[in-house]
Design a protein around this motif. Structure first.
Motif, mmCIF file in Angstrom:
data_model
loop_
_atom_site.group_PDB
_atom_site.id
_atom_site.type_symbol
_atom_site.label_atom_id
_atom_site.label_comp_id
_atom_site.label_asym_id
_atom_site.label_seq_id
_atom_site.Cartn_x
_atom_site.Cartn_y
_atom_site.Cartn_z
ATOM 1 N N LYS A 1 35.467 13.191 41.648
ATOM 2 C CA LYS A 1 34.916 11.951 41.843
ATOM 3 C C LYS A 1 36.016 11.328 39.335
ATOM 4 C CE LYS A 1 30.676 12.008 43.794
ATOM 5 N NZ LYS A 1 29.761 11.279 44.985
ATOM 6 N N LEU A 2 36.087 9.559 40.341
ATOM 7 C CA LEU A 2 37.668 9.212 39.876
ATOM 8 C C LEU A 2 36.209 8.611 39.036
ATOM 9 C CD1 LEU A 2 40.089 7.949 42.338
ATOM 10 C CD2 LEU A 2 40.649 9.644 40.237
ATOM 11 N N ALA B 1 42.033 0.032 43.588
ATOM 12 C CA ALA B 1 42.707 -0.141 44.567
ATOM 13 C C ALA B 1 43.535 1.339 44.019
ATOM 14 C CB ALA B 1 43.848 -0.968 44.244
ATOM 15 N N GLU B 2 43.221 1.679 42.131
ATOM 16 C CA GLU B 2 44.051 2.465 41.591
ATOM 17 C C GLU B 2 43.635 4.015 42.098
ATOM 18 O OE1 GLU B 2 45.499 2.781 37.144
ATOM 19 O OE2 GLU B 2 45.277 0.247 37.632
ATOM 20 N N LYS B 3 41.894 3.550 42.289
ATOM 21 C CA LYS B 3 41.440 4.988 42.762
ATOM 22 C C LYS B 3 41.495 5.602 44.242
ATOM 23 C CE LYS B 3 37.436 3.962 40.025
ATOM 24 N NZ LYS B 3 35.907 3.746 40.127
ATOM 25 N N GLN B 4 42.463 4.943 45.069
ATOM 26 C CA GLN B 4 42.484 4.986 46.451
ATOM 27 C C GLN B 4 43.697 5.531 46.561
ATOM 28 O OE1 GLN B 4 39.342 4.823 47.790
ATOM 29 N NE2 GLN B 4 40.166 4.355 49.452
ATOM 30 N N GLN B 5 44.389 5.074 45.920
ATOM 31 C CA GLN B 5 46.435 5.303 45.932
ATOM 32 C C GLN B 5 45.911 7.090 44.872
ATOM 33 O OE1 GLN B 5 48.055 2.866 42.987
ATOM 34 N NE2 GLN B 5 49.041 2.303 45.023
ATOM 35 N N MET B 6 45.366 7.151 43.912
ATOM 36 C CA MET B 6 45.397 8.127 43.289
ATOM 37 C C MET B 6 44.500 9.456 44.166
ATOM 38 S SD MET B 6 43.266 7.650 39.197
ATOM 39 C CE MET B 6 43.698 9.138 39.099
ATOM 40 N N LYS B 7 43.501 9.161 45.205
ATOM 41 C CA LYS B 7 42.861 9.953 46.305
ATOM 42 C C LYS B 7 43.940 10.490 47.550
ATOM 43 C CE LYS B 7 38.769 8.779 45.712
ATOM 44 N NZ LYS B 7 36.677 8.873 46.326
ATOM 45 N N LEU C 1 46.402 12.646 46.336
ATOM 46 C CA LEU C 1 46.073 14.047 46.076
ATOM 47 C C LEU C 1 46.251 14.742 47.794
ATOM 48 C CD1 LEU C 1 42.946 14.200 43.561
ATOM 49 C CD2 LEU C 1 45.086 14.700 43.159
ATOM 50 N N LEU C 2 45.602 13.565 48.177
ATOM 51 C CA LEU C 2 45.973 14.653 49.701
ATOM 52 C C LEU C 2 46.689 14.435 50.567
ATOM 53 C CD1 LEU C 2 42.553 11.930 51.761
ATOM 54 C CD2 LEU C 2 43.039 14.511 51.730
ATOM 55 N N LEU C 3 47.983 13.656 50.438
ATOM 56 C CA LEU C 3 48.859 13.441 50.110
ATOM 57 C C LEU C 3 49.580 15.312 49.944
ATOM 58 C CD1 LEU C 3 51.975 12.787 51.924
ATOM 59 C CD2 LEU C 3 52.844 11.518 49.623
ATOM 60 N N LEU C 4 49.849 15.891 48.717
ATOM 61 C CA LEU C 4 50.010 16.752 47.816
ATOM 62 C C LEU C 4 49.186 17.805 48.308
ATOM 63 C CD1 LEU C 4 51.189 18.020 45.062
ATOM 64 C CD2 LEU C 4 48.777 18.066 43.953
ATOM 65 N N LEU C 5 48.223 18.169 48.778
ATOM 66 C CA LEU C 5 47.467 19.251 49.898
ATOM 67 C C LEU C 5 47.750 19.284 50.874
ATOM 68 C CD1 LEU C 5 43.212 18.593 49.366
ATOM 69 C CD2 LEU C 5 44.721 20.508 48.399
ATOM 70 N N GLN C 6 48.515 18.171 51.616
ATOM 71 C CA GLN C 6 48.819 17.936 53.146
ATOM 72 C C GLN C 6 50.513 19.252 53.293
ATOM 73 O OE1 GLN C 6 49.484 14.058 54.752
ATOM 74 N NE2 GLN C 6 46.839 14.661 55.385
ATOM 75 N N LYS C 7 51.136 18.214 51.861
ATOM 76 C CA LYS C 7 52.818 19.504 51.956
ATOM 77 C C LYS C 7 52.671 20.316 51.829
ATOM 78 C CE LYS C 7 54.959 14.925 50.410
ATOM 79 N NZ LYS C 7 55.795 14.958 49.202
ATOM 80 N N ILE C 8 51.613 21.835 50.186
ATOM 81 C CA ILE C 8 50.850 22.865 50.031
ATOM 82 C C ILE C 8 50.965 23.511 51.815
ATOM 83 C CG2 ILE C 8 49.485 24.210 49.644
ATOM 84 C CD1 ILE C 8 49.430 22.185 46.970
ATOM 85 N N GLU C 9 49.903 22.715 52.485
ATOM 86 C CA GLU C 9 49.836 22.978 53.340
ATOM 87 C C GLU C 9 50.563 23.547 54.960
ATOM 88 O OE1 GLU C 9 45.627 23.066 57.074
ATOM 89 O OE2 GLU C 9 46.468 21.496 56.008
ATOM 90 N N MET C 10 51.466 22.644 54.563
ATOM 91 C CA MET C 10 52.948 22.326 55.144
ATOM 92 C C MET C 10 53.980 23.866 54.817
ATOM 93 S SD MET C 10 53.323 19.027 57.050
ATOM 94 C CE MET C 10 54.540 18.561 55.124
ATOM 95 N N GLU C 11 53.528 23.367 53.584
ATOM 96 C CA GLU C 11 54.923 24.574 52.963
ATOM 97 C C GLU C 11 53.956 25.566 53.652
ATOM 98 O OE1 GLU C 11 58.080 25.769 51.658
ATOM 99 O OE2 GLU C 11 57.382 23.734 51.395
ATOM 100 N N LEU C 12 53.219 26.163 53.601
ATOM 101 C CA LEU C 12 51.797 27.539 53.469
ATOM 102 C C LEU C 12 52.647 27.715 55.423
ATOM 103 C CD1 LEU C 12 48.904 27.538 51.782
ATOM 104 C CD2 LEU C 12 50.346 28.779 50.992
ATOM 105 N N ARG C 13 52.549 26.656 55.804
ATOM 106 C CA ARG C 13 52.178 27.379 57.284
ATOM 107 C C ARG C 13 53.830 27.884 58.052
ATOM 108 N NH1 ARG C 13 48.755 22.785 60.240
ATOM 109 N NH2 ARG C 13 47.014 23.781 59.855
ATOM 110 N N ASN C 14 54.805 26.868 57.168
ATOM 111 C CA ASN C 14 56.475 27.430 57.318
ATOM 112 C C ASN C 14 56.622 28.561 56.682
ATOM 113 O OD1 ASN C 14 57.099 24.626 58.342
ATOM 114 N ND2 ASN C 14 57.538 23.806 56.461
#
Length: 101
Positions: A52-53, A75-81, A84-97
């Motif tokens: 929770k922001l 708007a800033e809260k949405q950008q931060m969320k 964070l989602l993009l970061l998690l997706q990148k981590i997940e893609m890296e793990l899958r690779n």
């Protein structure tokens, strides 16, 4: 002569068996590491879902826009969320690779 052929094939076979054992132990270690990383990823996803922001106490976006005392705009809260989602997706893609390698 047949004894000589047996000796010639025994050495490469034992080397092959040793390499297979080494590969199997690496595979088992990779599987353990993969499970740990999956657990960490699930933990990060749970944290993100419950994160929770400041000022995000279940107030609707319209109510938040009208609040002058809120230090972080909606708007800033949405950008931060989203970041964070993009970061998690990148981590997940890296793990899958890394899992396919």
């Amino acid at each position: 002569m047949p004894e000589r052929e047996g000796e010639n094939t025994a050495a490469p076979l034992s080397q092959l068996e040793a390499k297979i054992r080494a590969l199997m132990s690496r595979l088992q270690e990779s599987r353990r590491e993969n499970e740990i990383l999956k657990s960490e990823l699930a933990s990060l996803e749970n944290i993100l879902r419950t994160y929770k922001l400041p000022g995000g106490s279940g107030i609707s976006p319209d109510e938040e826009k009208g609040s002058l005392s809120d230090p972080v705009p909606y708007a800033e809260k949405q950008q931060m969320k989203q970041k964070l989602l993009l970061l998690l997706q990148k981590i997940e893609m890296e793990l899958r690779n890394n899992q396919t390698v």
